[in-house]
Write a protein that holds these residues in place. Structure first.
Motif, PDB file in Angstrom:
ATOM      1  N   ARG A  34     -25.135  10.883  84.384  1.00 13.06           N
ATOM      2  CA  ARG A  34     -24.728  12.177  84.953  1.00 13.06           C
ATOM      3  C   ARG A  34     -23.228  12.360  84.769  1.00 13.06           C
ATOM      4  O   ARG A  34     -22.485  12.656  85.711  1.00 13.06           O
ATOM      5  CB  ARG A  34     -25.134  12.264  86.426  1.00 13.06           C
ATOM      6  CG  ARG A  34     -26.639  12.181  86.606  1.00 13.06           C
ATOM      7  CD  ARG A  34     -27.054  12.199  88.052  1.00 13.06           C
ATOM      8  NE  ARG A  34     -28.473  11.951  88.190  1.00 13.06           N
ATOM      9  CZ  ARG A  34     -29.083  11.767  89.351  1.00 13.06           C
ATOM     10  NH1 ARG A  34     -28.397  11.799  90.477  1.00 13.06           N
ATOM     11  NH2 ARG A  34     -30.378  11.540  89.390  1.00 13.06           N
ATOM     12  N   LEU A  35     -22.814  12.210  83.531  1.00 12.92           N
ATOM     13  CA  LEU A  35     -21.387  12.230  83.207  1.00 12.92           C
ATOM     14  C   LEU A  35     -21.174  12.958  81.893  1.00 12.92           C
ATOM     15  O   LEU A  35     -21.892  12.732  80.902  1.00 12.92           O
ATOM     16  CB  LEU A  35     -20.861  10.796  83.086  1.00 12.92           C
ATOM     17  CG  LEU A  35     -19.451  10.630  82.528  1.00 12.92           C
ATOM     18  CD1 LEU A  35     -18.418  11.154  83.533  1.00 12.92           C
ATOM     19  CD2 LEU A  35     -19.170   9.163  82.215  1.00 12.92           C
ATOM     20  N   SER A  36     -20.170  13.836  81.887  1.00 11.06           N
ATOM     21  CA  SER A  36     -19.713  14.449  80.653  1.00 11.06           C
ATOM     22  C   SER A  36     -18.219  14.212  80.531  1.00 11.06           C
ATOM     23  O   SER A  36     -17.519  14.125  81.540  1.00 11.06           O
ATOM     24  CB  SER A  36     -20.022  15.949  80.631  1.00 11.06           C
ATOM     25  OG  SER A  36     -19.581  16.534  79.425  1.00 11.06           O
ATOM     26  N   THR A  37     -17.746  14.082  79.302  1.00 13.06           N
ATOM     27  CA  THR A  37     -16.323  13.897  79.075  1.00 13.06           C
ATOM     28  C   THR A  37     -15.819  14.940  78.096  1.00 13.06           C
ATOM     29  O   THR A  37     -16.551  15.402  77.208  1.00 13.06           O
ATOM     30  CB  THR A  37     -16.019  12.495  78.526  1.00 13.06           C
ATOM     31  OG1 THR A  37     -16.678  12.333  77.267  1.00 13.06           O
ATOM     32  CG2 THR A  37     -16.466  11.395  79.475  1.00 13.06           C
ATOM     33  N   LEU A  38     -14.568  15.319  78.287  1.00  9.05           N
ATOM     34  CA  LEU A  38     -13.871  16.201  77.354  1.00  9.05           C
ATOM     35  C   LEU A  38     -12.638  15.436  76.894  1.00  9.05           C
ATOM     36  O   LEU A  38     -11.725  15.179  77.691  1.00  9.05           O
ATOM     37  CB  LEU A  38     -13.474  17.511  78.036  1.00  9.05           C
ATOM     38  CG  LEU A  38     -12.735  18.522  77.155  1.00  9.05           C
ATOM     39  CD1 LEU A  38     -13.652  19.029  76.042  1.00  9.05           C
ATOM     40  CD2 LEU A  38     -12.234  19.705  77.986  1.00  9.05           C
ATOM     41  N   HIS A  39     -12.636  15.039  75.629  1.00  6.28           N
ATOM     42  CA  HIS A  39     -11.549  14.226  75.097  1.00  6.28           C
ATOM     43  C   HIS A  39     -10.591  15.104  74.307  1.00  6.28           C
ATOM     44  O   HIS A  39     -11.019  15.923  73.483  1.00  6.28           O
ATOM     45  CB  HIS A  39     -12.099  13.115  74.205  1.00  6.28           C
ATOM     46  CG  HIS A  39     -11.037  12.164  73.747  1.00  6.28           C
ATOM     47  ND1 HIS A  39     -10.460  11.251  74.594  1.00  6.28           N
ATOM     48  CD2 HIS A  39     -10.436  12.019  72.537  1.00  6.28           C
ATOM     49  CE1 HIS A  39      -9.550  10.557  73.928  1.00  6.28           C
ATOM     50  NE2 HIS A  39      -9.512  11.003  72.685  1.00  6.28           N
ATOM     51  N   ILE A  40      -9.316  14.905  74.580  1.00  7.31           N
ATOM     52  CA  ILE A  40      -8.265  15.665  73.909  1.00  7.31           C
ATOM     53  C   ILE A  40      -7.513  14.715  72.986  1.00  7.31           C
ATOM     54  O   ILE A  40      -7.035  13.658  73.421  1.00  7.31           O
ATOM     55  CB  ILE A  40      -7.283  16.256  74.938  1.00  7.31           C
ATOM     56  CG1 ILE A  40      -8.046  17.119  75.941  1.00  7.31           C
ATOM     57  CG2 ILE A  40      -6.187  17.057  74.247  1.00  7.31           C
ATOM     58  CD1 ILE A  40      -7.375  17.228  77.278  1.00  7.31           C
ATOM     59  N   THR A  41      -7.441  15.097  71.737  1.00  2.94           N
ATOM     60  CA  THR A  41      -6.759  14.265  70.744  1.00  2.94           C
ATOM     61  C   THR A  41      -5.470  14.944  70.298  1.00  2.94           C
ATOM     62  O   THR A  41      -5.490  16.110  69.918  1.00  2.94           O
ATOM     63  CB  THR A  41      -7.664  14.040  69.526  1.00  2.94           C
ATOM     64  OG1 THR A  41      -8.876  13.412  69.949  1.00  2.94           O
ATOM     65  CG2 THR A  41      -6.977  13.148  68.496  1.00  2.94           C
ATOM     66  N   ALA A  42      -4.362  14.179  70.339  1.00  6.01           N
ATOM     67  CA  ALA A  42      -3.069  14.677  69.866  1.00  6.01           C
ATOM     68  C   ALA A  42      -2.775  16.057  70.437  1.00  6.01           C
ATOM     69  O   ALA A  42      -2.667  17.042  69.709  1.00  6.01           O
ATOM     70  CB  ALA A  42      -3.032  14.681  68.349  1.00  6.01           C
ATOM     71  N   ALA A  43      -2.624  16.104  71.750  1.00 12.40           N
ATOM     72  CA  ALA A  43      -2.483  17.379  72.456  1.00 12.40           C
ATOM     73  C   ALA A  43      -1.314  18.219  71.918  1.00 12.40           C
ATOM     74  O   ALA A  43      -0.277  17.687  71.511  1.00 12.40           O
ATOM     75  CB  ALA A  43      -2.279  17.112  73.941  1.00 12.40           C
ATOM     76  N   GLN A  65       2.054  14.638  77.385  1.00 11.89           N
ATOM     77  CA  GLN A  65       2.997  14.990  76.340  1.00 11.89           C
ATOM     78  C   GLN A  65       2.246  15.387  75.080  1.00 11.89           C
ATOM     79  O   GLN A  65       1.124  14.918  74.817  1.00 11.89           O
ATOM     80  CB  GLN A  65       3.911  13.795  76.036  1.00 11.89           C
ATOM     81  CG  GLN A  65       4.947  13.524  77.113  1.00 11.89           C
ATOM     82  CD  GLN A  65       5.891  12.405  76.688  1.00 11.89           C
ATOM     83  OE1 GLN A  65       5.454  11.373  76.164  1.00 11.89           O
ATOM     84  NE2 GLN A  65       7.179  12.599  76.911  1.00 11.89           N
ATOM     85  N   GLU A  66       2.882  16.220  74.298  1.00 11.82           N
ATOM     86  CA  GLU A  66       2.307  16.575  73.008  1.00 11.82           C
ATOM     87  C   GLU A  66       2.091  15.301  72.189  1.00 11.82           C
ATOM     88  O   GLU A  66       2.896  14.373  72.219  1.00 11.82           O
ATOM     89  CB  GLU A  66       3.223  17.534  72.252  1.00 11.82           C
ATOM     90  CG  GLU A  66       3.120  18.961  72.742  1.00 11.82           C
ATOM     91  CD  GLU A  66       3.849  19.952  71.837  1.00 11.82           C
ATOM     92  OE1 GLU A  66       4.859  19.558  71.241  1.00 11.82           O
ATOM     93  OE2 GLU A  66       3.397  21.112  71.744  1.00 11.82           O
ATOM     94  N   GLY A  67       0.990  15.288  71.462  1.00  9.44           N
ATOM     95  CA  GLY A  67       0.683  14.155  70.599  1.00  9.44           C
ATOM     96  C   GLY A  67      -0.126  13.052  71.249  1.00  9.44           C
ATOM     97  O   GLY A  67      -0.654  12.171  70.560  1.00  9.44           O
ATOM     98  N   LYS A  68      -0.253  13.108  72.587  1.00 10.05           N
ATOM     99  CA  LYS A  68      -1.000  12.063  73.288  1.00 10.05           C
ATOM    100  C   LYS A  68      -2.481  12.411  73.396  1.00 10.05           C
ATOM    101  O   LYS A  68      -2.879  13.573  73.238  1.00 10.05           O
ATOM    102  CB  LYS A  68      -0.428  11.865  74.705  1.00 10.05           C
ATOM    103  CG  LYS A  68       1.023  11.415  74.715  1.00 10.05           C
ATOM    104  CD  LYS A  68       1.176  10.023  74.153  1.00 10.05           C
ATOM    105  CE  LYS A  68       2.622   9.540  74.329  1.00 10.05           C
ATOM    106  NZ  LYS A  68       2.817   8.178  73.756  1.00 10.05           N
ATOM    107  N   ASN A  69      -3.290  11.389  73.694  1.00  8.06           N
ATOM    108  CA  ASN A  69      -4.726  11.551  73.883  1.00  8.06           C
ATOM    109  C   ASN A  69      -5.071  11.383  75.353  1.00  8.06           C
ATOM    110  O   ASN A  69      -4.424  10.592  76.057  1.00  8.06           O
ATOM    111  CB  ASN A  69      -5.504  10.502  73.085  1.00  8.06           C
ATOM    112  CG  ASN A  69      -5.168  10.517  71.617  1.00  8.06           C
ATOM    113  OD1 ASN A  69      -4.799  11.547  71.065  1.00  8.06           O
ATOM    114  ND2 ASN A  69      -5.265   9.367  70.987  1.00  8.06           N
TER     115      ASN A  69
END
Lengths: 112, 113
Positions: free
Chosen positions: B70-79, B14-18
Motif C-alpha cells: 500500500r505504497l506509492s513513490t514519486l522519485h525526482i531525478t536531478a531536480a 537543491q537543483e541537481g539532487k535526487n
C-alpha cells in the motif's frame, strides 16, 4: 479540444447566502465529480455523477447538493453558507473506468 | 476510513539532487494517481498507476505502485527549479463507472538553485 470549464472563476458571498457553481466536462465524458480544497489541504471529495445519477457522496452536510444535466454539465449548490465553506471548488471529468480524471480551473469561493 | 499519508510534507532540495516522495494508504486499492498543483492553480495529472508493480516515467519524474505494501513513490531525478510545486497522490476508492479520489496531505517541493 476544450478542457473542463468552470464558472464563475471567483465569487464572494455573505454568510447565510446560497451559491451555484457550474461545470462543463470534456466532450464525451459522462462522469463529473466535485471536490472542495481548503487552503493548505488536499482536495476532499463531495459528489460524483455519472449519466445524471449520483454515484458517490463525500462527508459533507445536506447544505451541499448537486445535479447533472442531459448534456452532462453539472451544478453544485451550497445553501446557508458558512465561513468554513470558503475554498477552491474543483470539478473533474473522466471516461468511465480506471482513467485519469481531468480537473477544471476551479471556482474560488470566499464567504464573508 | 481510508487514510492517505504523504511524507515529507515539505521538501527543500537543491537543483541537481535526487529525492523520493512517499504515499502510504490504509486500505486495498489498485488505482493510484499523482497530481501536481502550482500555487493558486488547479490540479495537473502526472501519472495513473493501475496495477501492482506499475512504473511510469515522464522526464525527471518516475512513479511506482506497490499494492501489497500500500505504497506509492514519486522519485525526482536531478531536480530543476521548474519542478517546484505541491504534489498530491490520490487513491481511487470507486470501481467501474464510480470513482472517488481520496487525496493525500500533499508534499510542497521547493527546488533551490
Amino acid at each position: 479540444d476544450a478542457g473542463v470549464t468552470q464558472s464563475p472563476t471567483h465569487l464572494i458571498k455573505t454568510r447565510g447566502q446560497h451559491v451555484t457553481l457550474r461545470c462543463s466536462p470534456i466532450s464525451g465524458h459522462k462522469s463529473v465529480s466535485w471536490y472542495q480544497q481548503v487552503l493548505g489541504q488536499g482536495p476532499q471529495f463531495i459528489f460524483q455523477y455519472y449519466e445524471k445519477e449520483e454515484r458517490g457522496r463525500g462527508n459533507f452536510p445536506d447544505r451541499f447538493s448537486a445535479r447533472q444535466f442531459p448534456n452532462y454539465s453539472s451544478e453544485l449548490n451550497v445553501n446557508a453558507l458558512l465561513l468554513g465553506d470558503s475554498a477552491l471548488y474543483l470539478c473533474a471529468s473522466r471516461l468511465p473506468g480506471p482513467y485519469e480524471q481531468y480537473f477544471g480551473p476551479g471556482t474560488r469561493l470566499t464567504v464573508t | 476510513e481510508l487514510k492517505v499519508e504523504q511524507n515529507p510534507l515539505f521538501l527543500s532540495m537543491q537543483e541537481g539532487k535526487n529525492y523520493t516522495i512517499y504515499c502510504n494508504y490504509s486500505t486495498t486499492s489498485d488505482r493510484l494517481y499523482w497530481y501536481r498543483q502550482d500555487p493558486g492553480k488547479s490540479l495537473e495529472s502526472l501519472f495513473v498507476l493501475l496495477s501492482n508493480g506499475a512504473v511510469k516515467q515522464e522526464g525527471r519524474l518516475m512513479a511506482s505502485l506497490d499494492t501489497k505494501a500500500r505504497l506509492s513513490t514519486l522519485h525526482i531525478t536531478a531536480a530543476v527549479h521548474d519542478l517546484s510545486a505541491t504534489y498530491f497522490c490520490a487513491v481511487d476508492m470507486g470501481g467501474g463507472a464510480t470513482n472517488k479520489l481520496i487525496f493525500g496531505t500533499g508534499t510542497l517541493l521547493a527546488v533551490q538553485p
